[in-house]
Design an enzyme around this catalytic site. Structure first.
Site, PDB file in Angstrom:
ATOM      1  N   CYS A  91      43.276  36.723  34.789  1.00  0.00           N
ATOM      2  CA  CYS A  91      44.192  37.337  35.750  1.00  0.00           C
ATOM      3  C   CYS A  91      45.468  36.513  35.983  1.00  0.00           C
ATOM      4  O   CYS A  91      46.335  36.506  35.117  1.00  0.00           O
ATOM      5  CB  CYS A  91      43.441  37.621  37.041  1.00  0.00           C
ATOM      6  SG  CYS A  91      44.237  38.883  38.040  1.00  0.00           S
ATOM      7  N   ARG A 125      47.613  48.461  43.542  1.00  0.00           N
ATOM      8  CA  ARG A 125      46.700  47.448  42.985  1.00  0.00           C
ATOM      9  C   ARG A 125      45.647  48.145  42.122  1.00  0.00           C
ATOM     10  O   ARG A 125      45.178  49.233  42.465  1.00  0.00           O
ATOM     11  CB  ARG A 125      45.992  46.681  44.107  1.00  0.00           C
ATOM     12  CG  ARG A 125      46.917  45.841  44.939  1.00  0.00           C
ATOM     13  CD  ARG A 125      46.132  44.839  45.767  1.00  0.00           C
ATOM     14  NE  ARG A 125      45.689  43.704  44.974  1.00  0.00           N
ATOM     15  CZ  ARG A 125      46.469  42.675  44.640  1.00  0.00           C
ATOM     16  NH1 ARG A 125      47.723  42.624  45.027  1.00  0.00           N
ATOM     17  NH2 ARG A 125      45.997  41.673  43.922  1.00  0.00           N
ATOM     18  N   HIS A 188      37.400  39.218  36.438  1.00  0.00           N
ATOM     19  CA  HIS A 188      36.826  38.135  37.250  1.00  0.00           C
ATOM     20  C   HIS A 188      35.313  38.338  37.295  1.00  0.00           C
ATOM     21  O   HIS A 188      34.772  39.238  36.668  1.00  0.00           O
ATOM     22  CB  HIS A 188      37.317  38.232  38.700  1.00  0.00           C
ATOM     23  CG  HIS A 188      38.781  38.128  38.882  1.00  0.00           C
ATOM     24  ND1 HIS A 188      39.452  36.945  38.837  1.00  0.00           N
ATOM     25  CD2 HIS A 188      39.722  39.073  39.166  1.00  0.00           C
ATOM     26  CE1 HIS A 188      40.738  37.149  39.095  1.00  0.00           C
ATOM     27  NE2 HIS A 188      40.933  38.434  39.277  1.00  0.00           N
TER      28      HIS A 188
END
Ligand code: GLN
Length: 236
Positions: A91, A125, A188
């Site tokens: 990320c 997002r 993640h």
């Protein structure tokens, strides 16, 4: 012994990304191979003889905090990538391994240019569990949460394909980027805890640079595989 560089553990560690280092060190230990973990801090020294370089995610503000220090190391990092050192960047670190990240507010954070990718912040997002089918290591399972939308240049190929509509940019179904032994991804989780084949692929590549071409001893990955199956069944 393998040397693992951990980039900016204080600033760049969200959603458990430090776990990637623990997964690699543990999988080496189970096979009787020692891991030496070298944390790199802003202004601190960085070993040049490393086998694997790992960087986690971080919010825009954290990326700003490490940005100048990271760019000062650009030529060293590019030389390591050219020399076949294995990288795993998640990320925020993935974004800064590219050419630049321009935040939603228009702040430009230059990257180190190891990967031919560019990222722009967007008002929406991209959030949720995601799984990605790859040629290198089968299915990767993780979690993503980013505003940056990443476009790949001709110097990289996508790490994999996602059906979720998120991934690099929410539009072309690509996820992550690869060049040589350098891997960037938005996953993640930590991703390696639920993607043991990927963990072993990174180790296999790092050991191959030392001339170890034999197969890694198989491990019991049933718990990791169960965790991955549960996450895949919960898209958000
Ligand atoms: N700040 C970046 C973004 O939101 C990276 C976030 C992250 O590492 N999860 O795009």
């Amino acid at each position: 012994m393998l040397t693992l560089i951990h980039l900016y553990p204080r600033e760049m560690n969200i959603y458990g990304d430090t776990g990637n280092i623990r997964v690699l060190a543990r999988r080496l230990a189970w096979r009787g191979i020692e891991a030496c973990v070298e944390p790199v801090t802003v202004g601190g020294p960085m070993p040049t003889a490393a086998d694997i370089v790992l960087g986690g995610g971080g919010q825009d503000a954290a990326q700003g905090e490490i940005g100048a220090d990271f760019v000062a190391r650009a030529s060293t990092l590019r030389a390591m990538a050219d020399d076949g050192v294995v990288f795993l960047a998640i990320c925020g670190s993935y974004q800064l391994l590219g050419h630049e990240f321009v935040t939603q507010e228009g702040v430009r954070i230059p990257g180190v240019g190891v990967l031919d990718v560019t990222t722009h912040g967007s008002p929406t997002r991209l959030i949720g569990n995601n799984h990605v089918d790859t040629a290198d290591a089968g299915r990767l399972v993780g979690y993503e949460n980013h505003s940056g939308l990443t476009t790949l240049g001709s110097g990289v190929r996508p790490l994999g394909r996602t059906e979720s509509g998120r991934g690099n940019n929410g539009s072309d179904r690509t996820e992550g980027a690869v060049r040589d032994n350098v891997f960037g991804t938005y996953l993640h989780g930590p991703v390696l805890a639920k993607s043991p084949r990927f963990a072993d692929e990174l180790l296999r590549r790092a050991l191959a640079r030392h001339g170890h071409s034999q197969e890694l001893e198989p491990l019991d990955d049933s718990l990791a595989e169960q965790a991955a199956a549960v996450a895949v069944g919960r898209p958000r």
